[in-house]
Design a protein around this motif. Structure first.
Motif, PDB file in Angstrom:
ATOM      1  N   ASN A  66       0.837  -1.191   0.000  1.00  0.00           N
ATOM      2  CA  ASN A  66       0.000   0.000   0.000  1.00  0.00           C
ATOM      3  C   ASN A  66       0.880   1.252   0.000  1.00  0.00           C
ATOM      4  O   ASN A  66       0.874   2.042   0.935  1.00  0.00           O
ATOM      5  N   ILE A  67       1.658   1.386  -1.076  1.00  0.00           N
ATOM      6  CA  ILE A  67       2.539   2.540  -1.245  1.00  0.00           C
ATOM      7  C   ILE A  67       2.773   2.735  -2.742  1.00  0.00           C
ATOM      8  O   ILE A  67       2.893   1.757  -3.486  1.00  0.00           O
ATOM      9  N   ALA A  68       2.795   3.978  -3.167  1.00  0.00           N
ATOM     10  CA  ALA A  68       3.126   4.272  -4.567  1.00  0.00           C
ATOM     11  C   ALA A  68       4.629   4.127  -4.738  1.00  0.00           C
ATOM     12  O   ALA A  68       5.404   4.522  -3.859  1.00  0.00           O
ATOM     13  N   VAL A  69       5.042   3.558  -5.849  1.00  0.00           N
ATOM     14  CA  VAL A  69       6.465   3.374  -6.138  1.00  0.00           C
ATOM     15  C   VAL A  69       6.788   4.100  -7.433  1.00  0.00           C
ATOM     16  O   VAL A  69       6.140   3.873  -8.459  1.00  0.00           O
ATOM     17  N   ILE A  70       7.780   4.967  -7.373  1.00  0.00           N
ATOM     18  CA  ILE A  70       8.244   5.692  -8.550  1.00  0.00           C
ATOM     19  C   ILE A  70       9.655   5.203  -8.863  1.00  0.00           C
ATOM     20  O   ILE A  70      10.541   5.283  -8.007  1.00  0.00           O
ATOM     21  N   VAL A  71       9.832   4.689 -10.067  1.00  0.00           N
ATOM     22  CA  VAL A  71      11.148   4.252 -10.522  1.00  0.00           C
ATOM     23  C   VAL A  71      11.648   5.289 -11.515  1.00  0.00           C
ATOM     24  O   VAL A  71      11.087   5.444 -12.602  1.00  0.00           O
ATOM     25  N   LEU A  72      12.677   6.012 -11.127  1.00  0.00           N
ATOM     26  CA  LEU A  72      13.241   7.045 -11.993  1.00  0.00           C
ATOM     27  C   LEU A  72      14.050   6.393 -13.112  1.00  0.00           C
ATOM     28  O   LEU A  72      14.882   5.525 -12.851  1.00  0.00           O
ATOM     29  N   GLN A  73      13.801   6.794 -14.322  1.00  0.00           N
ATOM     30  CA  GLN A  73      14.516   6.276 -15.483  1.00  0.00           C
ATOM     31  C   GLN A  73      15.648   7.248 -15.814  1.00  0.00           C
ATOM     32  O   GLN A  73      15.469   8.200 -16.560  1.00  0.00           O
ATOM     33  N   VAL A  74      16.800   6.997 -15.213  1.00  0.00           N
ATOM     34  CA  VAL A  74      17.973   7.842 -15.408  1.00  0.00           C
ATOM     35  C   VAL A  74      19.158   6.970 -15.776  1.00  0.00           C
ATOM     36  O   VAL A  74      19.152   5.763 -15.553  1.00  0.00           O
TER      37      VAL A  74
END
Length: 81
Positions: A66-74
């Protein structure tokens, strides 16, 4: 909104999120914790987990947390990138 930066992200990146409460994995004393357990800990105290680990979505069943996950594409985890 509470944001958690993965330990592989430069802690100075937290400065980019004015108006949000931002902590890093090391600040929470969770450095070295495996991804599954880390997400379980994070979902209790944070709204968003930010990482550069592109394999996270393949290694973990993200919808179960129950958490949003942001994967940065760098290209790297350097702050400049």
């Amino acid at each position: 909104m509470r944001l958690l930066l993965d330990e592989c992200i430069d802690r100075k990146f937290a400065r980019e999120f004015s108006g949000y409460e931002v902590k890093t994995v090391p600040q929470m004393k969770w450095a070295g914790v495996k991804n599954r357990q880390l997400l379980a800990l994070a979902e209790v105290e944070f709204d968003v987990f930010i990482t550069v680990d592109r394999n996270l979505s393949f290694q973990q069943n993200l919808p179960q947390f129950n958490i949003a996950v942001i994967v940065l594409q760098v290209s790297s985890n350097r702050l400049a990138d």
